[in-house]
Design a protein around this motif. Structure first.
Motif, PDB file in Angstrom:
ATOM      1  N   THR A 100       0.839  -1.212   0.000  1.00 37.98           N
ATOM      2  CA  THR A 100       0.000   0.000   0.000  1.00 37.98           C
ATOM      3  C   THR A 100       0.868   1.254   0.000  1.00 37.98           C
ATOM      4  OG1 THR A 100      -1.541  -1.226   1.367  1.00 37.98           O
ATOM      5  CG2 THR A 100      -1.923   1.132   1.191  1.00 37.98           C
ATOM      6  N   TRP A 101       1.849   1.262   0.896  1.00 35.37           N
ATOM      7  CA  TRP A 101       2.717   2.442   1.019  1.00 35.37           C
ATOM      8  C   TRP A 101       3.507   2.677  -0.277  1.00 35.37           C
ATOM      9  CZ3 TRP A 101       8.115   2.497   0.866  1.00 35.37           C
ATOM     10  CH2 TRP A 101       8.690   3.744   1.124  1.00 35.37           C
ATOM     11  N   SER A 102       4.093   1.608  -0.823  1.00 35.55           N
ATOM     12  CA  SER A 102       4.940   1.808  -1.997  1.00 35.55           C
ATOM     13  C   SER A 102       4.100   2.163  -3.231  1.00 35.55           C
ATOM     14  CB  SER A 102       5.823   0.588  -2.257  1.00 35.55           C
ATOM     15  OG  SER A 102       5.054  -0.525  -2.625  1.00 35.55           O
ATOM     16  N   ASP A 103       2.851   1.700  -3.275  1.00 36.28           N
ATOM     17  CA  ASP A 103       1.968   2.100  -4.378  1.00 36.28           C
ATOM     18  C   ASP A 103       1.715   3.606  -4.344  1.00 36.28           C
ATOM     19  OD1 ASP A 103       1.765  -0.368  -5.459  1.00 36.28           O
ATOM     20  OD2 ASP A 103      -0.256  -0.794  -4.738  1.00 36.28           O
ATOM     21  N   GLU A 104       1.543   4.149  -3.147  1.00 38.04           N
ATOM     22  CA  GLU A 104       1.325   5.592  -3.031  1.00 38.04           C
ATOM     23  C   GLU A 104       2.543   6.367  -3.501  1.00 38.04           C
ATOM     24  OE1 GLU A 104      -1.587   5.050   0.822  1.00 38.04           O
ATOM     25  OE2 GLU A 104       0.251   6.231   1.063  1.00 38.04           O
ATOM     26  N   MET A 105       3.718   5.889  -3.104  1.00 36.49           N
ATOM     27  CA  MET A 105       4.962   6.538  -3.544  1.00 36.49           C
ATOM     28  C   MET A 105       5.081   6.483  -5.073  1.00 36.49           C
ATOM     29  SD  MET A 105       6.743   7.594  -0.895  1.00 36.49           S
ATOM     30  CE  MET A 105       8.462   7.626  -1.407  1.00 36.49           C
ATOM     31  N   ARG A 106       4.785   5.328  -5.641  1.00 28.55           N
ATOM     32  CA  ARG A 106       4.885   5.143  -7.093  1.00 28.55           C
ATOM     33  C   ARG A 106       3.898   6.008  -7.865  1.00 28.55           C
ATOM     34  NH1 ARG A 106       5.094   0.049  -5.995  1.00 28.55           N
ATOM     35  NH2 ARG A 106       7.049  -1.032  -6.313  1.00 28.55           N
ATOM     36  N   ASP A 107       2.728   6.221  -7.285  1.00 29.00           N
ATOM     37  CA  ASP A 107       1.743   7.066  -7.961  1.00 29.00           C
ATOM     38  C   ASP A 107       2.293   8.469  -8.177  1.00 29.00           C
ATOM     39  OD1 ASP A 107      -0.057   5.067  -8.180  1.00 29.00           O
ATOM     40  OD2 ASP A 107      -1.274   5.654  -6.451  1.00 29.00           O
ATOM     41  N   GLN A 108       3.140   8.912  -7.243  1.00 31.89           N
ATOM     42  CA  GLN A 108       3.724  10.248  -7.382  1.00 31.89           C
ATOM     43  C   GLN A 108       4.902  10.244  -8.359  1.00 31.89           C
ATOM     44  OE1 GLN A 108       4.629  11.596  -3.335  1.00 31.89           O
ATOM     45  NE2 GLN A 108       2.735  10.589  -2.688  1.00 31.89           N
ATOM     46  N   GLU A 133      -4.971 -12.997  -0.148  1.00 34.17           N
ATOM     47  CA  GLU A 133      -5.818 -11.884  -0.585  1.00 34.17           C
ATOM     48  C   GLU A 133      -5.070 -10.561  -0.374  1.00 34.17           C
ATOM     49  OE1 GLU A 133      -8.956 -12.220  -1.825  1.00 34.17           O
ATOM     50  OE2 GLU A 133      -9.050 -10.035  -2.058  1.00 34.17           O
ATOM     51  N   GLY A 134      -5.108  -9.705  -1.375  1.00 38.26           N
ATOM     52  CA  GLY A 134      -4.464  -8.401  -1.219  1.00 38.26           C
ATOM     53  C   GLY A 134      -2.986  -8.413  -1.561  1.00 38.26           C
ATOM     54  N   VAL A 135      -2.426  -9.615  -1.718  1.00 32.44           N
ATOM     55  CA  VAL A 135      -1.021  -9.734  -2.122  1.00 32.44           C
ATOM     56  C   VAL A 135      -0.960 -10.332  -3.528  1.00 32.44           C
ATOM     57  CG1 VAL A 135       1.179 -10.902  -1.682  1.00 32.44           C
ATOM     58  CG2 VAL A 135      -0.100  -9.920   0.223  1.00 32.44           C
ATOM     59  N   ASP A 136      -1.632 -11.493  -3.689  1.00 31.21           N
ATOM     60  CA  ASP A 136      -1.490 -12.226  -4.947  1.00 31.21           C
ATOM     61  C   ASP A 136      -2.483 -11.819  -6.024  1.00 31.21           C
ATOM     62  OD1 ASP A 136       0.706 -14.141  -4.491  1.00 31.21           O
ATOM     63  OD2 ASP A 136      -0.504 -14.558  -2.728  1.00 31.21           O
ATOM     64  N   ASN A 137      -3.492 -11.029  -5.656  1.00 30.39           N
ATOM     65  CA  ASN A 137      -4.475 -10.609  -6.670  1.00 30.39           C
ATOM     66  C   ASN A 137      -4.437  -9.094  -6.883  1.00 30.39           C
ATOM     67  OD1 ASN A 137      -5.421 -10.081  -4.143  1.00 30.39           O
ATOM     68  ND2 ASN A 137      -7.530 -10.668  -4.544  1.00 30.39           N
ATOM     69  N   VAL A 138      -3.289  -8.472  -6.631  1.00 32.58           N
ATOM     70  CA  VAL A 138      -3.189  -7.019  -6.838  1.00 32.58           C
ATOM     71  C   VAL A 138      -2.095  -6.707  -7.865  1.00 32.58           C
ATOM     72  CG1 VAL A 138      -4.095  -6.464  -4.544  1.00 32.58           C
ATOM     73  CG2 VAL A 138      -1.625  -6.685  -4.883  1.00 32.58           C
ATOM     74  N   VAL A 139      -2.065  -5.432  -8.247  1.00 32.41           N
ATOM     75  CA  VAL A 139      -1.171  -4.992  -9.327  1.00 32.41           C
ATOM     76  C   VAL A 139       0.269  -5.454  -9.133  1.00 32.41           C
ATOM     77  CG1 VAL A 139      -0.159  -2.947 -10.424  1.00 32.41           C
ATOM     78  CG2 VAL A 139      -2.571  -2.972  -9.853  1.00 32.41           C
ATOM     79  N   SER A 140       0.782  -5.341  -7.896  1.00 32.10           N
ATOM     80  CA  SER A 140       2.203  -5.637  -7.689  1.00 32.10           C
ATOM     81  C   SER A 140       2.531  -7.083  -8.063  1.00 32.10           C
ATOM     82  CB  SER A 140       2.605  -5.361  -6.241  1.00 32.10           C
ATOM     83  OG  SER A 140       1.858  -6.174  -5.374  1.00 32.10           O
ATOM     84  N   GLU A 141       1.564  -7.976  -8.000  1.00 31.22           N
ATOM     85  CA  GLU A 141       1.833  -9.372  -8.348  1.00 31.22           C
ATOM     86  C   GLU A 141       1.353  -9.717  -9.764  1.00 31.22           C
ATOM     87  OE1 GLU A 141       3.659 -11.357  -6.632  1.00 31.22           O
ATOM     88  OE2 GLU A 141       3.262 -13.286  -7.585  1.00 31.22           O
TER      89      GLU A 141
END
Ligand SMILES: Nc1ncnc2c1ncn2[C@@H]1O[C@H](COP(=O)(O)OP(=O)(O)OP(=O)(O)O)[C@@H](O)[C@H]1O
Length: 186
Positions: A72-80, A142-150
């Motif tokens: 979650t945290w790194s996705d926010e950083m990446r969005d910027q 859930e939340g790890v394997d079915n999200v964008v990062s994976e």
């Protein structure tokens, strides 16, 4: 001396990214440098939350406790700034002719590397069937394997090389041989 070639490795959890890139490093010795995009993410996060970095970097349960929050945290950083972690990981890398990035996860990772190091990039996808991955310790989260990062690179098709590392895998020497083929012009 800037790198002369950069190998970007991608694969699902427990497909064998660390295993194969470690073996490749043994073969190439000090001609290569292993880069992990997750390293700056983990060190930022460990510092911010006052966590033990070595535990975060090792293959431990400790890391799993924080995986969701870190995503979650790194996705926010990446969005910027989508290149922020790629850039930081490369800044910390040693001057060696071959860079091995062992954990790319997104199309934007590939884009950042291709834009920053035109002509030097080769992409490799490591595949393994789910049964094999489960034997290696994978279980769906859930939340790890079915999200964008994976999943973001699941539908990417422009790999320079696909290395099978599941049931149908070749001997290690042959797997490494096909990767070395990408370096043959050096
Ligand atoms: N070809 C192989 N032969 C034997 N063992 C393997 C092979 N590939 C992977 N393994 C083993 O499977 C386990 C998982 O592999 P590894 O840690 O490399 O996966 P990963 O893709 O880096 O996973 P993660 O994304 O969770 O970090 C490790 O214990 C590793 O030693």
């Amino acid at each position: 001396m800037a790198p002369r070639i950069i190998l970007l490795f991608s694969g699902k959890r427990k497909s064998g990214k660390d295993y194969l890139t470690d073996q490749l490093q043994k073969l190439l010795g000090d001609r290569c440098e292993i880069i992990k995009i997750s390293q700056p993410i983990k060190s930022h996060w460990a510092k911010e939350k006052n966590l033990n970095l070595n535990e975060m970097l090792s293959d431990s349960e400790y890391k799993e406790q924080y995986r969701l929050d870190m995503i979650t945290w790194s996705d926010e950083m990446r969005d910027q700034d989508y290149g922020c972690f790629c850039r930081e990981a490369c800044q910390n890398a040693a001057d060696r002719p071959i860079w091995i990035v062992s954990d790319i996860r997104r199309k934007t990772d590939i884009q950042w590397f291709t834009d920053t190091y035109p002509d030097l990039i080769r992409t490799i996808r490591i595949t393994a069937d789910e049964e094999t991955r489960k034997k290696r310790g994978y279980s769906f989260k859930e939340g790890v394997d079915n999200v964008v990062s994976e999943c973001d690179l699941d539908d990417y098709t422009l790999w320079d090389l696909v290395v099978e590392n599941g049931k149908g895998r070749q001997q290690l020497e042959e797997q490494l041989g096909s990767i070395l083929g990408l370096l043959s012009h050096l």
